[in-house]
Design an enzyme around this catalytic site. Structure first.
Site, PDB file in Angstrom:
ATOM      1  CB  CYS A   1      -0.961  -0.061   1.183  1.00 13.29           C
ATOM      2  SG  CYS A   1      -2.311   1.130   1.109  1.00 13.29           S
TER       3      CYS A   1
ATOM      4  CG  ASP B   1      -5.767  -1.473  -5.468  1.00 20.40           C
ATOM      5  OD1 ASP B   1      -6.583  -0.688  -4.937  1.00 20.40           O
ATOM      6  OD2 ASP B   1      -4.562  -1.515  -5.160  1.00 20.40           O
TER       7      ASP B   1
ATOM      8  CG  HIS C   1      -5.690  -1.656  -1.715  1.00 14.14           C
ATOM      9  ND1 HIS C   1      -4.575  -1.185  -2.380  1.00 14.14           N
ATOM     10  CD2 HIS C   1      -5.602  -1.185  -0.443  1.00 14.14           C
ATOM     11  CE1 HIS C   1      -3.848  -0.459  -1.558  1.00 14.14           C
ATOM     12  NE2 HIS C   1      -4.446  -0.449  -0.377  1.00 14.14           N
TER      13      HIS C   1
END
Length: 244
Positions: free
Chosen positions: A125, A183, A214
């Site tokens: 991330c 995502d 994600h």
């Protein structure tokens, strides 16, 4: 390999930064992998990921990425309040401060008896972006980025022209980019933009787009994909063993 854990506080240009270190119990020197977390800092899933890497023969350093903005030891919850605080921190801390954190970690851990002096980076991330960013440092030989946010959009604070996307050509080591095609944080157009930049700058890179959401590596929550997570750990371990 059986691992051990220790906590060290190191000095950086912007204050004291706590790092968790996960490394083999065996004697010897091991390549150092800096593992950059999500916005929530050193959560239980991040610790487990770090231990997996350490168990394959690496000294894994996990810093508190927003140490200037929180009391030492802060771990944010995977809830709306934690997400709001983490995102606020993400858009407050400058990329230049992350750069100086990376320098501080290299300088601190290089002389440690368990470190071989070779450094790689990995992140998830925002941590994927920070790993990409750390790769601008010539001491970083190998980089593994998972669903890195905010590279394509240039939304993190920095001096004009010093954003990570614009500086892609400064990456010297090998880099792998892994994305989830489902995502919502990085669109198809965003991924294509980064891919083309890596092509244009002739970087040494590998590229993987997976049918995943994600945070598919995080072993808590509904988006976790265990099989893809194992696949990515294998990719990362193989790359770090070969390059470090």
């Amino acid at each position: 390999m059986i691992t051990q854990t220790e906590i060290v506080d190191i000095s950086t240009a912007t204050g004291t930064m706590r790092c968790n270190v996960y490394r083999p119990q065996a004697e010897g020197q091991f390549p150092c992998v800096i593992f950059y977390s999500e916005i929530f800092q050193i959560t239980a899933p991040i610790e487990r990921s770090a231990r997996i890497l350490a168990g394959h023969g690496f000294s894994v350093v996990v810093p508190e990425v927003f140490h200037e903005l929180n009391p030492i030891g802060t771990v944010l919850a995977y809830d709306d309040a934690g997400k709001d605080k983490g995102n606020n921190d993400k858009f407050t801390k400058s990329l230049e401060s992350h750069d100086s954190d990376t320098v501080a970690m290299i300088e601190f851990f290089e002389p440690q008896s368990y470190c071989s002096g070779k450094f790689g980076v990995m992140g998830v991330c925002i941590g994927g972006h920070l790993a990409f960013r750390a790769a601008l440092n010539p001491r970083i030989l190998s980089t593994f980025c998972l669903y890195a946010t905010d590279i394509h959009s240039n939304t993190l604070p920095c001096a004009a022209g010093n954003d990570s996307f614009s500086r892609t050509g400064d990456i010297q080591g090998e880099i792998t980019m892994v994305w989830g095609k489902q995502d919502p944080h990085v669109s198809t157009e965003g991924r294509q933009k980064i891919y083309q930049k890596l092509i244009d700058t002739e970087r040494n890179f590998s590229w993987h787009e997976l049918n995943a959401q994600h945070a598919f590596m995080r072993d808590e929550g509904d988006r976790y994909d265990a099989e893809l997570a194992l696949y990515c750990y294998k990719l990362a371990v193989d790359q770090f063993r070969r390059t470090l």
